[in-house]
Design a protein around this motif. Sequence first.
Motif, PDB file in Angstrom:
ATOM      1  N   ALA A 101       0.843  -1.200   0.000  1.00  0.00           N
ATOM      2  CA  ALA A 101       0.000   0.000   0.000  1.00  0.00           C
ATOM      3  C   ALA A 101       0.876   1.247   0.000  1.00  0.00           C
ATOM      4  O   ALA A 101       0.542   2.259  -0.628  1.00  0.00           O
ATOM      5  CB  ALA A 101      -0.918  -0.013   1.219  1.00  0.00           C
ATOM      6  N   GLU A 146       0.657   4.390  -2.669  1.00  0.00           N
ATOM      7  CA  GLU A 146       0.417   5.764  -2.237  1.00  0.00           C
ATOM      8  C   GLU A 146       1.543   6.696  -2.675  1.00  0.00           C
ATOM      9  O   GLU A 146       1.311   7.861  -2.985  1.00  0.00           O
ATOM     10  CB  GLU A 146       0.231   5.806  -0.723  1.00  0.00           C
ATOM     11  N   GLU A 160      -4.632   4.201  -7.197  1.00  0.00           N
ATOM     12  CA  GLU A 160      -5.737   3.559  -6.498  1.00  0.00           C
ATOM     13  C   GLU A 160      -5.355   2.108  -6.172  1.00  0.00           C
ATOM     14  O   GLU A 160      -4.527   1.517  -6.844  1.00  0.00           O
ATOM     15  CB  GLU A 160      -6.988   3.572  -7.367  1.00  0.00           C
ATOM     16  N   ALA A 202      -4.609   1.027  -2.799  1.00  0.00           N
ATOM     17  CA  ALA A 202      -3.928   0.870  -1.512  1.00  0.00           C
ATOM     18  C   ALA A 202      -4.849   0.292  -0.441  1.00  0.00           C
ATOM     19  O   ALA A 202      -4.436  -0.549   0.369  1.00  0.00           O
ATOM     20  CB  ALA A 202      -3.344   2.208  -1.056  1.00  0.00           C
ATOM     21  N   ASP A 203      -6.105   0.726  -0.438  1.00  0.00           N
ATOM     22  CA  ASP A 203      -7.042   0.208   0.570  1.00  0.00           C
ATOM     23  C   ASP A 203      -7.279  -1.290   0.399  1.00  0.00           C
ATOM     24  O   ASP A 203      -7.390  -2.031   1.383  1.00  0.00           O
ATOM     25  CB  ASP A 203      -8.375   0.956   0.485  1.00  0.00           C
ATOM     26  N   ALA A 204      -7.340  -1.742  -0.851  1.00  0.00           N
ATOM     27  CA  ALA A 204      -7.519  -3.177  -1.104  1.00  0.00           C
ATOM     28  C   ALA A 204      -6.330  -3.971  -0.568  1.00  0.00           C
ATOM     29  O   ALA A 204      -6.503  -5.041   0.027  1.00  0.00           O
ATOM     30  CB  ALA A 204      -7.686  -3.428  -2.605  1.00  0.00           C
ATOM     31  N   ARG A 258      -4.359  -3.098   1.912  1.00  0.00           N
ATOM     32  CA  ARG A 258      -4.475  -3.106   3.378  1.00  0.00           C
ATOM     33  C   ARG A 258      -5.488  -4.137   3.858  1.00  0.00           C
ATOM     34  O   ARG A 258      -5.376  -4.667   4.965  1.00  0.00           O
ATOM     35  CB  ARG A 258      -4.881  -1.721   3.888  1.00  0.00           C
ATOM     36  N   ASN A 259      -6.466  -4.408   3.028  1.00  0.00           N
ATOM     37  CA  ASN A 259      -7.501  -5.389   3.382  1.00  0.00           C
ATOM     38  C   ASN A 259      -7.139  -6.808   2.971  1.00  0.00           C
ATOM     39  O   ASN A 259      -7.992  -7.704   2.995  1.00  0.00           O
ATOM     40  CB  ASN A 259      -8.828  -4.986   2.750  1.00  0.00           C
ATOM     41  N   CYS A 313      -8.838  -6.031  -8.165  1.00  0.00           N
ATOM     42  CA  CYS A 313      -8.332  -6.401  -6.837  1.00  0.00           C
ATOM     43  C   CYS A 313      -8.849  -7.769  -6.426  1.00  0.00           C
ATOM     44  O   CYS A 313     -10.009  -8.118  -6.701  1.00  0.00           O
ATOM     45  CB  CYS A 313      -8.744  -5.354  -5.803  1.00  0.00           C
TER      46      CYS A 313
END
Length: 303
Positions: free
Chosen positions: A207, A211, A216, A218-220, A222-223, A261
């Motif tokens: 992530a 960043e 786009e 990064a949130d995926a 992290r999950n 993702c």
Amino acid sequence: MYHETTQKESSICLIANDKSGKGKASEQVSQLEAWLKRQPGKTRFERVRKGSDIQDIAQRVAAGPYDTVVVAGGDGTISTVAGALAGTDKVMGVIPSGTFNYFSRSLDIPDELEDALRLIEVGRSKAVNVGTINDRVFLNNASLGAYPAILDQREDVYRRWGRSRIAAHWSVVKALLTVNKPLSMRVTVDGTVYRMKTPLAFAANSAYQLEEFRLEGADAVRNGQFALYLAKDCGRFEMVKFAFKLARRKLEADRDFTLICGEEILIETLQAHRLVARDGEKERMLSPFRLRVLHDALNVIVP
């Protein structure tokens, strides 16, 4: 995603790669040896010299009696050691000495030698996710197509001009001007099938790196998923423009690439063998290419 544990006093093996970054690890050897001698318990120093096989060294150390394995090197060196330690209860300490150091920066591990060594003494162990491609571990990214070709050019540029960010960026332009036809591939992500023609398939597991480039996905990551980027089918000069947009943090999903993702990715290509890049290192692998996220597989000392 992390799982926190408490670090205990342990026996230590320190692996230092002389070839990492701009030779920074080589310059630090005496300091690393002095620090290791001050540590309690059983210790060992492994110096990776020119011609040494770091994978053999990492596997031997992983099979040894050491609870903590400290690695001084760049992302490629750290990734190789991580591949030997993933899935074990051993803890990895990191001394960043590469050109980009994405993995260490993603975990807030200090760049300065003394601060990184102090962290190993007082830090905590956390379990982090790693990615695999055909069962080979990677920490930041794995890719097919243009990026492995860039790494080929980068080695030549580094030999001529030395290691630097400028040399790394020049190798990108030089490689993209010689890239051949895009790859035809069948991509399956968590059971959904896509048929693509692309000059670059890039699976991200960092992530922090995304960043850094304002991408786009990064949130995926992290999950616990990969962010898979598939560049639009285009010619050489369009790929150079793609690289400049990336350097300027101007790439946009849909316009410049397709973003998908997921936790499990299967990439099938027409060619039986393809050059694959893992964390800045390249090797030939057999198609199909299976990518999986291994959750909480690697224990790393962090602040």
